[in-house]
Design a protein around this motif. Structure first.
Motif, PDB file in Angstrom:
ATOM      1  N   GLY A 373       0.812  -1.214   0.000  1.00  0.00           N
ATOM      2  CA  GLY A 373       0.000   0.000   0.000  1.00  0.00           C
ATOM      3  C   GLY A 373       0.838   1.254   0.000  1.00  0.00           C
ATOM      4  O   GLY A 373       0.488   2.240  -0.666  1.00  0.00           O
ATOM      5  N   MET A 374       1.954   1.226   0.719  1.00  0.00           N
ATOM      6  CA  MET A 374       2.809   2.415   0.799  1.00  0.00           C
ATOM      7  C   MET A 374       3.476   2.723  -0.535  1.00  0.00           C
ATOM      8  O   MET A 374       3.709   3.883  -0.880  1.00  0.00           O
ATOM      9  N   MET A 375       3.760   1.682  -1.317  1.00  0.00           N
ATOM     10  CA  MET A 375       4.430   1.893  -2.606  1.00  0.00           C
ATOM     11  C   MET A 375       3.456   2.223  -3.731  1.00  0.00           C
ATOM     12  O   MET A 375       3.817   2.908  -4.680  1.00  0.00           O
ATOM     13  N   ASP A 438       2.556  15.184   2.746  1.00  0.00           N
ATOM     14  CA  ASP A 438       2.769  15.506   1.338  1.00  0.00           C
ATOM     15  C   ASP A 438       4.120  14.922   0.939  1.00  0.00           C
ATOM     16  O   ASP A 438       5.163  15.516   1.227  1.00  0.00           O
ATOM     17  N   PRO A 439       4.148  13.742   0.303  1.00  0.00           N
ATOM     18  CA  PRO A 439       5.431  13.084   0.033  1.00  0.00           C
ATOM     19  C   PRO A 439       6.355  13.892  -0.861  1.00  0.00           C
ATOM     20  O   PRO A 439       7.569  13.761  -0.777  1.00  0.00           O
ATOM     21  N   ALA A 440       5.796  14.758  -1.720  1.00  0.00           N
ATOM     22  CA  ALA A 440       6.642  15.552  -2.608  1.00  0.00           C
ATOM     23  C   ALA A 440       7.454  16.578  -1.840  1.00  0.00           C
ATOM     24  O   ALA A 440       8.578  16.924  -2.237  1.00  0.00           O
ATOM     25  N   MET A 561       9.682   4.575   0.139  1.00  0.00           N
ATOM     26  CA  MET A 561       9.505   5.981  -0.215  1.00  0.00           C
ATOM     27  C   MET A 561       9.677   6.179  -1.719  1.00  0.00           C
ATOM     28  O   MET A 561       8.857   6.847  -2.370  1.00  0.00           O
ATOM     29  N   ALA A 562      10.726   5.557  -2.278  1.00  0.00           N
ATOM     30  CA  ALA A 562      11.089   5.816  -3.674  1.00  0.00           C
ATOM     31  C   ALA A 562       9.967   5.419  -4.633  1.00  0.00           C
ATOM     32  O   ALA A 562       9.600   6.178  -5.539  1.00  0.00           O
ATOM     33  N   ALA A 566       7.712   7.817  -6.973  1.00  0.00           N
ATOM     34  CA  ALA A 566       7.776   7.633  -8.427  1.00  0.00           C
ATOM     35  C   ALA A 566       6.378   7.508  -9.024  1.00  0.00           C
ATOM     36  O   ALA A 566       6.064   8.153 -10.028  1.00  0.00           O
ATOM     37  N   GLY A 567       5.522   6.683  -8.388  1.00  0.00           N
ATOM     38  CA  GLY A 567       4.159   6.526  -8.893  1.00  0.00           C
ATOM     39  C   GLY A 567       3.381   7.824  -8.855  1.00  0.00           C
ATOM     40  O   GLY A 567       2.647   8.153  -9.795  1.00  0.00           O
TER      41      GLY A 567
END
Length: 648
Positions: A373-375, A438-440, A561-562, A566-567
């Motif tokens: 789920g995290m990816m 906000d991951p960005a 995280m990566a 990316a998604g």
């Protein structure tokens, strides 16, 4: 939620009752036979392997016929759409029902009919192919307006036909212009060759042919009486006649399509019948008594005894005992909750546990769900997964394996949705929803969270290792191989955080002490299996060096995280492109919709694939590597996997 408890049985019965016993046990299903021919290979003991009955050869021949007949008829079957086929699913039969239906069918006679028609068709097809080859040979000469008999040699002249390379046409003209008693005509030509008719005086023929050989001249002899064009027409008429015969045969085959279902039932029945007879290879016997050994689930002990009694009456000897925990030959059957059982395929792809180990499936399932789920984190993607899998589970008639696969992604969809809300992502931000992170912008937070999950994951794996050692009463080993590592790793992590100012006070001192105690313990006990003091110390320091591997393990979780970032970035880029195109009028708006749908579906597939693979990687390498070995044999039911139906 564990490895199914097994019991080992030993059974002595009269050899003449073997077939009746196997038939009953196949209905029972849950029996795994041991290979006694390997265990008791010495014939001097009066024991010899059970020879595979001649009947097995007959079954294999029947199976081959039925399989070929099914394959032939299936070519004429009108295929339903894949969705409709899945909704209808395969029919389900008990083994007794299947046997009763098939034994009432004369499936071999039907298969022979179909094979005979197919062979007849194949023979005609070969004749057509032969005729077409002859036509291809005659076509270059179809403009030759005379029959081959008419072109026979005269008293003074020779008539020859043949081919010359087209590239050498000018040389041909030059040679023939110098031939005093020779005439030639180019009947036809293609991209490679010239097709020639030569007339020459008998005295000059040999010299002319020799001169033309330099041009790769090849004589042609046509085995026909009429003109080539007439011969071609005759062959074309024969082909039309043969094609009508093929059409008639195919109609006859189509008329037998109603029997295809029966043939499929016969195939699955014969496959199971073949298994029933072939397992005899595992048995050994004396002149009259057969010895059978194997395993059954302990919970099915009473049912097994009842089946044996039904087949043999009271004329047998049966001994059942609990399987030895350390026996590596004990077959493995897993039993888990509805949620965890969908993850059993992941355990199986790595290796089934040994009987002495624990089933890792219920422990890997929640971590895998979390990581996946995290990816793949996106509310929109999760909803597509949820709705799609929910529809399939409700509307499709699935086999057990298919149902487990669909449920696997059904459960994962909830994690994808939850993480999508945490990140505030709906199709890459096409609709703004509030998120906790906000991951960005908060990528450092996501990175630290990923590594924190990694620490928990690895520590949990070490905890499982400690549990297995304590369960096996190896308390000191649990302290040495897990306890000291807990001290060293937790102490190191907390001490590092304290030096960064995140944690302070007395905790810094406690963490330092824990780290030192753990490291000293590892050095002192890591090489304890060595016979010398120097070896013990060297082994201890080498074990402590393994702490660098743990650092690599923790960093490996940064992929959580990566892939999530990316998604999200790809989805955002797709939305940006669609937004730019949408301003170009009606055509632009339509194009924007196409770009959005196609792009998001592409990113959905890419995200799910990446999440699937990298979550497996974290489980197999970082998690299993700490406590799990695997290598247990699979429990083989006395049932062949059906191809066309479901067997209950």
């Amino acid at each position: 939620m564990a490895i199914v408890k097994m019991s080992e049985f030993s059974l002595f019965a009269f050899d003449v009752e073997k077939e009746a016993l196997l038939k009953t046990l196949q209905n029972f299903g849950y029996v795994h036979f041991s290979n006694l021919t390997e265990e008791f290979g010495d014939e001097s003991l009066g024991l010899e392997p059970v020879k595979v009955p001649h009947k097995l050869t007959e079954i294999e021949e029947k199976l081959s016929k039925v399989s070929s007949a099914v394959s032939i008829l299936s070519k004429y079957e009108q295929k339903e759409s894949s969705i409709k086929a899945m909704m209808e699913g395969n029919k389900t039969y008990s083994f007794e029902e299947l046997e009763k239906i098939v034994l009432d069918i004369d499936y071999i006679a039907l298969a022979d009919e179909i094979l005979s028609l197919s062979k007849e068709k194949d023979d005609i097809v070969q004749k057509i192919e032969h005729l077409r080859t002859e036509i291809d040979e005659l076509k270059p000469w179809q403009y030759l307006g005379a029959s081959i008999e008419t072109l026979s040699n005269t008293y003074f002249s020779d008539i020859t036909i043949g081919t010359v390379s087209r590239k050498l046409k000018e040389k041909l003209i030059e040679i023939m212009s110098e031939a005093e008693n020779g005439y030639y005509e180019i009947i036809n030509e293609d991209k490679n060759n010239l097709y020639l008719l030569l007339i020459s005086h008998k005295s000059d023929t040999d010299d002319l042919i020799d001169s033309l050989k330099n041009l790769s001249f090849t004589k042609v002899k046509l085995q026909i009486k009429l003109t080539p064009d007439e011969e071609i027409k005759i062959r074309e008429e024969k082909i039309k006649k043969y094609e009508l015969e093929i059409e008639e045969i195919e109609n006859n085959l189509k008329e037998r399509l109603d029997y295809l279902e029966n043939l499929k039932l016969a195939f699955d029945y014969l496959n199971n019948l073949k298994l029933r007879f072939s397992v005899s290879e595992n048995f050994i016997k004396t002149e009259k008594v057969v010895f059978i050994k194997g395993y059954i689930p302990t919970s099915k002990k009473d049912e097994f005894e009842k089946s044996v009694r039904e087949a043999l009456g009271n004329v047998y000897y049966l001994e059942i005992k609990e399987a030895e925990k350390e026996n590596p030959k004990v077959p493995i059957l897993l039993e888990n909750s509805n949620y965890a059982e969908t993850f059993e395929s992941l355990t199986g792809m790595y290796a089934l546990p040994k009987y002495s180990e624990i089933d890792p499936t219920p422990f890997l399932a929640p971590f895998y769900t979390l990581f996946f789920g995290m990816m793949a984190a996106d509310v929109g993607y999760g909803l597509i997964m949820l709705l799609g899998t929910f529809f399939a589970l409700k509307k499709f008639k699935l086999s057990d394996a298919q149902r487990k696969s669909i449920k696997f992604f059904y459960y994962l969809s909830f994690s994808v949705i939850i993480w999508g809300f945490i990140y505030g992502s709906l199709f890459g931000g096409v609709v703004k929803i509030p998120g906790l992170i906000d991951p960005a912008n908060d990528y450092n937070t996501v990175l630290l969270m990923s590594i924190a999950f990694g620490v928990i994951h690895v520590m949990f794996a070490l905890g499982l290792k400690a549990y297995m050692l304590i369960r096996d009463r190896k308390i000191l080993d649990a302290l040495f191989d897990v306890g000291f590592w807990y001290f060293a790793l937790i102490g190191s992590i907390v001490f590092l955080l304290s030096t960064m100012g995140i944690i302070g006070g007395v905790i810094k001192t406690i963490s330092l002490v824990m780290m030192i105690v753990g490291m000293l313990g590892i050095v002192a006990t890591g090489g304890r299996s060595s016979g010398s003091i120097g070896g013990k110390l060297a082994g201890g320091f080498y074990s402590l060096y393994g702490i660098t591997g743990y650092i690599g393990d923790f960093v490996s979780y940064s992929r959580l995280m990566a892939l999530g970032l990316a998604g999200g970035f790809i989805a955002g880029a797709i939305n940006m492109i669609a937004g730019m195109v949408s301003g170009l009028g009606v055509v632009g708006f339509i194009l924007a919709i196409v770009i959005f749908i196609a792009g998001q579906l592409f990113n959905l597939g890419l995200s799910l694939l990446g999440a699937y693979v990298h979550s497996i990687r974290l489980i197999y390498v970082e998690f299993f590597g700490k406590f799990y070995e695997g290598g247990g044999p699979k429990f083989n039911l006395l049932r062949a996997k059906p191809k066309y139906i479901n067997i209950k």
